[in-house]
Design an enzyme around this catalytic site. Structure first.
Site, mmCIF file in Angstrom:
data_model
loop_
_atom_site.group_PDB
_atom_site.id
_atom_site.type_symbol
_atom_site.label_atom_id
_atom_site.label_comp_id
_atom_site.label_asym_id
_atom_site.label_seq_id
_atom_site.Cartn_x
_atom_site.Cartn_y
_atom_site.Cartn_z
ATOM 1 N NE ARG A 22 -3.977 51.558 -33.754
ATOM 2 C CZ ARG A 22 -3.144 51.207 -32.962
ATOM 3 N NH1 ARG A 22 -3.453 51.653 -31.628
ATOM 4 N NH2 ARG A 22 -2.617 50.188 -32.927
ATOM 5 N NE ARG B 106 -8.489 47.987 -39.613
ATOM 6 C CZ ARG B 106 -7.385 48.433 -38.899
ATOM 7 N NH1 ARG B 106 -7.154 48.875 -37.742
ATOM 8 N NH2 ARG B 106 -6.101 48.233 -39.647
ATOM 9 C CD GLN C 249 -0.533 52.046 -37.225
ATOM 10 O OE1 GLN C 249 0.687 52.293 -37.916
ATOM 11 N NE2 GLN C 249 -1.669 51.399 -37.647
ATOM 12 C CG ASP D 125 -3.979 43.002 -35.830
ATOM 13 O OD1 ASP D 125 -2.508 43.334 -35.643
ATOM 14 O OD2 ASP D 125 -4.956 43.422 -35.778
ATOM 15 C CG ASN E 205 1.393 42.528 -35.331
ATOM 16 O OD1 ASN E 205 0.589 42.881 -34.669
ATOM 17 N ND2 ASN E 205 2.764 42.827 -35.025
ATOM 18 C CE LYS E 206 -0.602 47.765 -38.579
ATOM 19 N NZ LYS E 206 -1.588 48.036 -39.670
HETATM 20 O O1 MRU Z 1 -3.803 48.714 -38.161
HETATM 21 P P1 MRU Z 1 -3.974 48.629 -36.888
HETATM 22 O O2 MRU Z 1 -3.327 49.950 -36.165
HETATM 23 O O3 MRU Z 1 -5.107 48.497 -35.876
HETATM 24 O O4 MRU Z 1 -2.873 47.556 -36.415
HETATM 25 C C1 MRU Z 1 -2.558 47.221 -34.993
HETATM 26 C C2 MRU Z 1 -1.429 45.918 -34.773
HETATM 27 O O5 MRU Z 1 -1.051 45.398 -35.769
HETATM 28 C C3 MRU Z 1 -1.162 45.784 -33.617
HETATM 29 O O6 MRU Z 1 -0.062 45.288 -33.370
HETATM 30 C C4 MRU Z 1 -2.193 44.420 -33.185
HETATM 31 O O7 MRU Z 1 -3.626 44.918 -33.438
HETATM 32 C C5 MRU Z 1 -1.984 44.176 -31.541
HETATM 33 S S1 MRU Z 1 -2.700 45.498 -30.678
HETATM 34 C C6 MRU Z 1 -2.877 45.014 -28.830
#
Ligand code: MRU
Length: 350
Positions: free
Chosen positions: A49, A89, A197, A238, A248-249
Site C-alpha cells: 500500500r 484501488r 499504518q 495519494d 491523503n489518508k
Molecule cells: O491506504 P494506504 O495505506 O495506501 O494510504 C497511504 C497514504 O495515504 C499515504 O499517505 C500516501 O499514499 C502517500 S505514500 C508515500
C-alpha cells in the site's frame, strides 16, 4: 543509491516478491507473486500500500501478465490485466500513472508477434528506480524548509516511508533526511485508524532507523499542537489536483485544520506522479471506502454492535489553502495554487 528497505523486489525466477505489510511489525514475511491477478489481489488487500508502491507493483503486474500472454491476442490479455490492476484501488493516481507508462510500451510493440516482456520489465524497474531517486530529492528539498527554523519535533500521519514507495519515502523521506541533518528532534506518529499504518509501519520504520518516535492516538494531535510541541505536520498524498487540493489518508484534513488553528505549518510531499492535472479540484477525486470489518473488528474480536451502518472512507481531501508547501522532486510550491503548480509542472504534466 541508499541502503533503504526495499519492500518490492523482482526476482531472478521472474516472479515478484512483496514484503507483506499486513503482518508488520510482528512478522516479516515476503509474499511471492507470479500472476497479474495475484498482484491485483495484493494491492486490494493491502499486502502492499502507499501510492507510489501501488504504482510500482502494478507495473510489475503488467510484466507478469506479459509473461503469460502469447499468440496473436497477446495485447488483449495484457489489456484485461491492466484494467483489473487499475481498478484495484481508486484514489492513488500513481497506479494509473504507472499503468499509462506500461501501456505506452505495449502500444509501441503492438505489431510484434510476442509481448515485449524485456521492455516492460525495464520500464517497471525504471519506475521503481525513479521513485527512489525522487524520494531522495524530495527529502533534501523538504529538509531545506525545516532548516528555516531551529530543530523541532514534527508530526506525521499514515505511512509514507520506504514501505510506501520505491525506498526512503515521501513525507517520511523528508523526516529521514532532516533527521540526518540534525533538523528535527523527534517524530510524533499518529496511529492512523483504522488500519494503523502509523502504529504498525511508520513507528516500525523509524525505530529500525533509530529515529526517536512517539506514537499517539489520532485524537491526541490537537493536544500536542496546542502545547506547542509540533513544528511541522508532514504528510504524503495519494492525488493532488490542478489547484493544489490534496487527497491523503483519512484524518489529514482534520490535522490540517488543527494545524492552521495552532500555527503549525503543513508540508505535503509527493512526486509528480501523484499530480492529476486533469482534475480541477479535490471534490473531483474518487474516495475509496473499505470494508466495514476494518471498524467493527480488532482481529477476530468484535468491537462494535453487529448490523449497524458503517462509514469507512479511507482518504479525505485537504484544500490547498490549508497547505503551506507541496514538495515534489522538481521543487517546492509554497502556498500552493493553480498558478504555482502549473509553473512547476507545466500544464501538460500529470
Ligand atoms: O491506504 P494506504 O495505506 O495506501 O494510504 C497511504 C497514504 O495515504 C499515504 O499517505 C500516501 O499514499 C502517500 S505514500 C508515500
Amino acid at each position: 543509491m541508499t541502503d533503504t528497505l526495499i519492500p518490492i523486489r523482482w526476482c531472478d525466477d521472474d516472479s515478484l516478491e512483496l514484503l507483506d505489510q499486513r503482518w508488520l511489525p510482528s512478522r516479516r514475511e515476503m509474499l511471492r507473486i507470479d500472476t497479474a491477478e495475484a498482484a491485483t489481489e495484493a494491492i486490494t488487500t493491502m499486502v502492499v500500500r502507499g501510492a507510489p508502491a501501488i504504482g510500482i507493483t502494478a507495473a510489475y503486474g503488467v510484466v507478469l501478465a506479459a509473461q503469460r500472454s502469447s499468440g496473436p491476442e497477446w495485447s488483449a490479455t495484457i489489456d484485461v490485466a491492466m484494467a483489473q490492476l487499475a481498478a484495484s484501488r481508486p484514489t492513488a493516481i500513481n497506479l494509473c500513472w504507472a499503468l499509462e507508462r506500461m501501456k505506452a510500451v505495449v502500444t509501441a510493440h503492438r505489431h510484434a508477434v510476442a509481448p515485449p516482456v524485456e521492455a516492460l520489465l525495464e520500464t517497471a524497474r525504471a519506475i521503481q528506480r525513479q521513485d527512489l531517486a525522487d524520494c531522495l530529492a524530495m527529502g533534501e528539498l523538504g529538509a531545506n524548509l525545516l532548516a528555516r527554523q531551529s530543530p523541532r519535533a514534527v508530526m506525521t500521519h499514515c505511512n509514507t516511508g520506504a514501505l510506501a514507495t520505491g525506498g526512503h519515502g515521501t513525507a517520511l523521506g523528508v523526516i529521514r533526511s532532516a533527521w540526518a541533518r540534525g533538523l528535527i528532534t523527534r517524530v510524533h506518529a499518529n496511529e492512523t485508524r483504522p488500519w494503523l499504518q502509523g502504529a504498525r509501519l511508520t513507528a516500525w520504520e523509524l525505530a529500525e532507523d533509530c529515529i526517536p518516535v512517539t506514537l499517539a492516538v489520532d485524537s491526541a494531535a490537537s493536544l500536542l499542537m496546542a502545547r506547542g510541541e509540533i513544528g511541522w505536520l508532514i504528510v504524503g498524498a495519494d492525488r493532488i489536483t490542478a489547484n493544489g487540493d490534496v487527497a491523503n489518508k483519512i484524518g489529514t484534513l482534520a490535522l490540517a485544520v488543527q494545524a492552521r488553528h495552532f500555527g503549525v505549518k503543513v508540508m505535503v510531499v509527493a512526486p509528480t506522479s501523484t499530480f492529476d492535472l486533469s482534475l480541477a479540484r479535490g471534490e473531483d477525486i474518487p474516495i475509496e471506502t473499505r470494508a466495514p470489518r476494518e471498524l467493527t473488528h480488532q482481529g477476530e474480536r468484535a468491537v462494535a454492535p453487529a448490523d449497524i451502518d458503517i462509514y469507512n472512507p479511507v482518504f479525505d481531501v485537504t484544500p490547498a489553502g490549508l497547505i503551506d508547501a507541496i514538495v515534489c522532486e522538481r521543487g517546492v510550491i509554497e502556498t500552493p495554487d493553480h498558478a504555482g503548480i502549473s509553473q512547476l509542472l507545466g500544464s501538460g504534466s500529470s
